[in-house]
Design an enzyme around this catalytic site. Structure first.
Site, PDB file in Angstrom:
ATOM      1  N   ARG A  56      -9.478  -4.034  10.116  1.00 19.49           N
ATOM      2  CA  ARG A  56      -9.548  -2.863  10.724  1.00 19.49           C
ATOM      3  C   ARG A  56     -10.761  -2.336  11.282  1.00 19.49           C
ATOM      4  NH1 ARG A  56      -8.616   1.139   8.417  1.00 19.49           N
ATOM      5  NH2 ARG A  56      -8.709   0.424   6.090  1.00 19.49           N
ATOM      6  N   LYS A 198      -0.458  -1.017  10.462  1.00 21.24           N
ATOM      7  CA  LYS A 198      -1.025   0.365   9.946  1.00 21.24           C
ATOM      8  C   LYS A 198      -0.826   1.577  11.070  1.00 21.24           C
ATOM      9  CE  LYS A 198      -2.359  -0.842   5.861  1.00 21.24           C
ATOM     10  NZ  LYS A 198      -1.809  -0.158   4.572  1.00 21.24           N
ATOM     11  N   HIS A 217       0.762   5.400   0.269  1.00 21.52           N
ATOM     12  CA  HIS A 217       0.317   4.077   0.604  1.00 21.52           C
ATOM     13  C   HIS A 217       0.277   3.385  -0.816  1.00 21.52           C
ATOM     14  CE1 HIS A 217      -3.624   1.408   1.307  1.00 21.52           C
ATOM     15  NE2 HIS A 217      -2.559   0.919   1.911  1.00 21.52           N
ATOM     16  N   SER A 235      -6.633  -1.357  -0.005  1.00 19.94           N
ATOM     17  CA  SER A 235      -6.655  -2.908   0.051  1.00 19.94           C
ATOM     18  C   SER A 235      -7.554  -3.530  -0.748  1.00 19.94           C
ATOM     19  CB  SER A 235      -6.937  -3.095   1.389  1.00 19.94           C
ATOM     20  OG  SER A 235      -5.900  -2.860   2.595  1.00 19.94           O
ATOM     21  N   LYS A 239      -2.549  -3.662  -5.267  1.00 23.72           N
ATOM     22  CA  LYS A 239      -1.048  -3.249  -5.005  1.00 23.72           C
ATOM     23  C   LYS A 239      -0.061  -4.394  -4.967  1.00 23.72           C
ATOM     24  CE  LYS A 239      -1.231  -0.684  -1.404  1.00 23.72           C
ATOM     25  NZ  LYS A 239      -2.760  -1.483  -0.920  1.00 23.72           N
ATOM     26  N   THR A 240      -0.509  -5.438  -3.954  1.00 19.57           N
ATOM     27  CA  THR A 240       0.673  -6.616  -3.617  1.00 19.57           C
ATOM     28  C   THR A 240       0.605  -7.435  -5.157  1.00 19.57           C
ATOM     29  OG1 THR A 240      -0.124  -6.312  -1.364  1.00 19.57           O
ATOM     30  CG2 THR A 240       1.045  -8.605  -2.350  1.00 19.57           C
ATOM     31  N   ASP A 254       3.433  -2.222   0.049  1.00 15.24           N
ATOM     32  CA  ASP A 254       2.318  -1.531   0.674  1.00 15.24           C
ATOM     33  C   ASP A 254       2.674  -0.105   1.056  1.00 15.24           C
ATOM     34  OD1 ASP A 254      -0.682  -1.474   1.437  1.00 15.24           O
ATOM     35  OD2 ASP A 254       0.305  -1.601   3.593  1.00 15.24           O
ATOM     36  N   ARG A 319      -5.506 -13.035   5.062  1.00 12.13           N
ATOM     37  CA  ARG A 319      -4.153 -12.352   4.809  1.00 12.13           C
ATOM     38  C   ARG A 319      -2.997 -13.327   5.037  1.00 12.13           C
ATOM     39  NH1 ARG A 319      -3.933  -7.010   3.206  1.00 12.13           N
ATOM     40  NH2 ARG A 319      -6.007  -6.127   3.684  1.00 12.13           N
TER      41      ARG A 319
END
Length: 529
Positions: A56, A198, A217, A235, A239-240, A254, A319
């Protein structure tokens, strides 16, 4: 230029013969390959690279300041303002640019799995692989829903359109501009697909709280007894990985929202980091990457086209995007009840926070507002090694409203539904980054399993003298010494010095939350210098 003229200009574009709307996965893959935008891998996924922009670009993101946004958006270094005239002129240029293209790809779908709160969206792409990404990441409509679909927000993405900062009023050639008044997101100059995802999340973070729905988030899953868990974190904090549990059904990886009805996923797909991905450690994610998935900046073997998930030569922020139903044990639709357990994930580069600690409500509010973690290499451009950072609500880059708006809503829901909250450090142990080692995933999974099963709700604890956190003394499957970070360091005095350094960073950061109550402000680290 008026809103009506601008929207009609977009309508003219969408009526052209070169517009490809809601193509199937095979059709999109054919387009990707025909246009040489990517290659087919041995897994059946499409691999695309994004050039210079492999993460990003937060400094190139703007919100248009106008009569709609002026008094609602929390303006500052995160939410940068840009004039409406600048946006409209650039928008005009981008749409004219797309009109000259041989093909433009459009996806019509939704954000928000709860039909009561979902947002109909349109994504207009210069690249076929970006449209495949959007199709897999957002909620795909049924044939009936598609016939009745009327978008309420539109993303227009033209990566090969480079802005001229001196002429166009941007910071660089890249730009991500959100107009809440015109209900348009304009993206150009960057090929990183995450900007599409996003930007819609940012929009939902503006819309949902005004409907008394907390946008978050976080990832989420549910157990066999209907017990719901939330996993907050930026990130790279896990989390994933941690929400993809073979013993629990995935709600989403997410982005979620918490209404009076319960929790629902904002997306229809997953956007997993693939650095060091293996079938042994993360089988659900590994097996989800198949036909229709998108691999972003993953290096391939030239001959076999097998992905090398350990190769970081393009970026560490590799990713995979895939539809959520590529995961076997999921909730359909992606909605569930109210959370029993809330996990705050942090990747502590200092190596001093406990691997797990139980929080009081006040501590939960303090750490939610603080949002401490380490920015991991590759997630943003220019970040090459972990850096200590504080991101309010574990998602500051995506929050148009003041952090207190989301924090107050979370506090009310913790009270209302009696949720248990834990702080989990998935970062370093035995020393800081460069000296210690990353917390073993097996240990983290064991700790989280115990938390979700309720085994730690009334467990015997010891209080950390520097951070004031309650550390469980025993967790099945985890050595006792690992639970107390000071015991993992070879030099206890070096630990004390580093821990006090981080404690002071917490206090310094929290000074900006002037409206926080004394109870919340005093729930931070015990050490105050």
């Amino acid at each position: 230029m008026s809103t009506i003229n601008q929207l009609s200009q977009l309508s003219e574009l969408l009526l052209q013969k070169n517009i490809k709307t809601n193509l199937s996965v095979p059709q999109l893959i054919e387009s990707v390959l025909e246009r040489n935008e990517g290659v087919l891998t041995a897994t059946g996924a499409v691999r695309a690279t994004t050039g210079t922009y492999t993460g990003r670009s937060p400094q190139d993101k703007f919100i248009v300041e106008d009569e709609v946004s002026k008094d609602k958006v929390d303006w500052g270094t995160v939410n940068r303002s840009i004039d409406e005239d600048v946006f409209l002129k650039l928008y005009h240029k981008v749409v004219d640019y797309l009109k000259e293209k041989e093909e433009v790809f459009v996806f019509n779908g939704f954000a928000g799995a709860d039909a009561n709160y979902r947002l109909p969206i349109k994504v207009v792409n210069e690249f076929a692989w970006h449209n495949l990404f959007a199709r897999q990441m957002f909620i795909r409509p049924t044939e009936e829903e598609l016939n009745e679909h009327q978008s309420e927000f539109t993303v227009v993405s033209a990566p090969n359109f480079k802005a001229d900062p001196e002429v166009d009023g941007t910071r660089s050639e890249a730009f991500i501009i959100v107009s809440l008044k015109h209900r348009i997101v304009l993206i150009g100059g960057t090929e990183y697909a995450g900007e599409i995802k996003k930007s819609i999340f940012s929009v939902m973070n503006y819309i949902l709280p005004q409907k008394n729905v907390l946008s978050m988030h976080c990832s989420s899953n549910v157990g066999n007894e209907g017990d719901v868990a939330l996993f907050f974190g930026l990130s790279g904090t896990g989390k994933t990985t941690l929400s993809a549990d073979p013993y629990r059904r995935l709600i989403g990886d997410d982005e979620h929202a918490w209404s009076n009805n319960g929790v629902f996923n904002i997306e229809g797909g997953c956007y997993a980091k693939t650095i060091n991905l293996s079938q042994e450690k993360e089988p659900q994610i590994f097996d989800a990457i198949r036909f229709g998935s998108v691999l972003e900046n993953v290096v391939l073997d030239e001959d076999t086209r097998l992905p090398d998930y350990d190769d970081t030569s393009l970026t560490e922020n590799t990713r995979a995007a895939y539809p959520i139903d590529n995961i076997d044990n999921i909730v359909i639709p992606s909605v569930a009840g109210h959370p029993n357990t809330i996990i705050f994930l942090t990747a502590d580069a200092f190596g001093v926070l406990p691997p797990i600690s139980k929080l009081t409500k006040e501590q939960a509010m303090y750490h939610f507002l603080s949002g401490y973690t380490s920015k991991l290499a590759g997630t943003e451009r220019g970040v090459t090694s972990p850096e200590a950072t504080f991101s309010a609500c574990f998602g500051s880059p995506f929050l148009p409203l003041a952090p207190s708006t989301y924090a107050e809503m979370l506090g009310e829901k913790i009270d209302q539904f009696n949720s248990n909250v834990f702080l989990v450090n998935t970062g370093w142990t035995g020393g800081a980054y460069g000296e210690g080692s990353r917390m073993k995933l097996s240990y983290t999974r064991a700790m989280i399993h115990s938390a979700l099963e309720g085994e730690l709700n009334n467990a015997e604890t010891t209080q950390d003298p520097i951070f004031g956190l309650e550390i469980p003394m025993h967790v099945p499957g985890v050595p006792d010494d690992v639970l107390v970070p000071r015991k993992t360091w070879n030099d206890p005095e070096a630990y004390d010095k580093k821990a006090k350094e981080l404690a002071m960073k917490f206090h310094e950061n929290f000074e900006k939350f002037t409206k926080a109550s004394d109870e919340i402000a005093s729930a931070g680290p015990s050490y105050r210098g």
